[in-house]
Design an enzyme around this catalytic site. Sequence first.
Site, PDB file in Angstrom:
ATOM      1  CG  ASP A  16      -1.841   1.203   1.286  1.00 38.07           C
ATOM      2  OD1 ASP A  16      -2.405   1.541   0.230  1.00 38.07           O
ATOM      3  OD2 ASP A  16      -2.001   1.815   2.353  1.00 38.07           O
ATOM      4  CB  SER A  17       0.225   4.816  -0.486  1.00 37.06           C
ATOM      5  OG  SER A  17      -0.881   4.950   0.385  1.00 37.06           O
ATOM      6  N   GLY A  49      -3.404   8.715  -3.868  1.00 37.23           N
ATOM      7  CA  GLY A  49      -4.688   9.163  -4.410  1.00 37.23           C
ATOM      8  C   GLY A  49      -4.620  10.386  -5.297  1.00 37.23           C
ATOM      9  CB  CYS A  79      -3.069   0.352  -2.677  1.00 36.76           C
ATOM     10  SG  CYS A  79      -3.237   2.042  -3.269  1.00 36.76           S
ATOM     11  CG  ASN A  80      -9.540   0.493  -2.649  1.00 35.54           C
ATOM     12  OD1 ASN A  80     -10.552  -0.093  -3.004  1.00 35.54           O
ATOM     13  ND2 ASN A  80      -9.070   0.377  -1.422  1.00 35.54           N
ATOM     14  CD  GLU A 158       0.119   6.848   5.769  1.00 33.50           C
ATOM     15  OE1 GLU A 158       1.237   6.880   6.302  1.00 33.50           O
ATOM     16  OE2 GLU A 158      -0.397   5.793   5.344  1.00 33.50           O
ATOM     17  CB  CYS A 190      -9.321   4.498   0.475  1.00 34.73           C
ATOM     18  SG  CYS A 190      -7.668   4.944   1.079  1.00 34.73           S
ATOM     19  CB  THR A 191      -6.558  -0.246   2.341  1.00 34.25           C
ATOM     20  OG1 THR A 191      -5.466   0.488   1.774  1.00 34.25           O
ATOM     21  CG2 THR A 191      -7.054  -1.261   1.345  1.00 34.25           C
ATOM     22  CG  HIS A 192      -4.914   5.060   4.311  1.00 37.94           C
ATOM     23  ND1 HIS A 192      -4.413   4.502   3.171  1.00 37.94           N
ATOM     24  CD2 HIS A 192      -3.856   5.575   4.981  1.00 37.94           C
ATOM     25  CE1 HIS A 192      -3.089   4.684   3.139  1.00 37.94           C
ATOM     26  NE2 HIS A 192      -2.732   5.329   4.234  1.00 37.94           N
TER      27      HIS A 192
END
Length: 287
Positions: A16-17, A49, A79-80, A158, A190-192
């Site tokens: 992921d980011s 994004g 990560c989408n 984040e 979004c995985t966040h």
Amino acid sequence: MVLGSKEASKPIGMFDSGVGGLSIALELLKQLPGERIIYFGDTANVPYGEKSESQLIALADRITFFLVQKGVKAVVDACNSTSSVALDYLKERYELPIIGVIEPGVREAIERTKNGRIGVIATTATIMSSAHKRAAQKLDPSVKVFGQACPKFVPLVEAGKVSCKEAENACFEYLMPLVKKRIDTLILGCTHYPFLIPVIRRIVGPEVAIVDPAVGTIRELKEILEKKNMRKLSQPTGFKEQEYYVSGDPILFKEVGEKLIGTSLGRVFRVAIDDKIIENIKNGSAG
Ligand code: DGL
């Protein structure tokens, strides 16, 4: 005890980011407790994004290459933003199974919606790609999908700011337009975002079904591993036993990740995966 093929003993790559993909790792450790994960968080390049399609494909390619070099048996694109534009490219380029997060979320949302009105909150890149709309069109053209980009969410997560006034205001701003569209199901695209569920729930109310694509994504991974006799059935491991790499600050990743997950992550290593390094690995002069 490890059952299955020699492949089974290898770890699963995940990327992921940043810390967002840990929400997918959490589900992996639940559904596949004997597996090991090599996790890559591209924190030097977060947020994804706001990046273009070609940038996202290039980043996903480098990270997948890095994970493949580490000897993983499958890769979860957690990560989408990259799943929505790079998945087909990665699947064509690499031979191992690569699983994305878009279709599993859409499939579950279609199963759960009663009025056929599904909301998707995601990054600008994911919404611009229309990946969820395309997947829904393929699975059930009768449903209506309403997308909402939420650029303030990833920087908040984040920074570990998931329950403050700022998070509350941002959720209100992004979710009210969807509530007004009378959605009954909301995909966290979004995985966040699963780390913001308590605030999201307060705003959308108890009636809206919240879909975290992690469940369906790991179910798909499990099916693939079982079909290929690649599932590792050994002693359950936790977050501390996994291997973490980041391109940015490892201390910050560890701090925020542990706050979000609520448990120790163990050691986090910093690696650079710029073009030169990838070239060196390809030429066999770096590992
Ligand atoms: N968590 C990622 C996603 O699912 C990336 C978010 C970002 O870096 O903007 O899209």
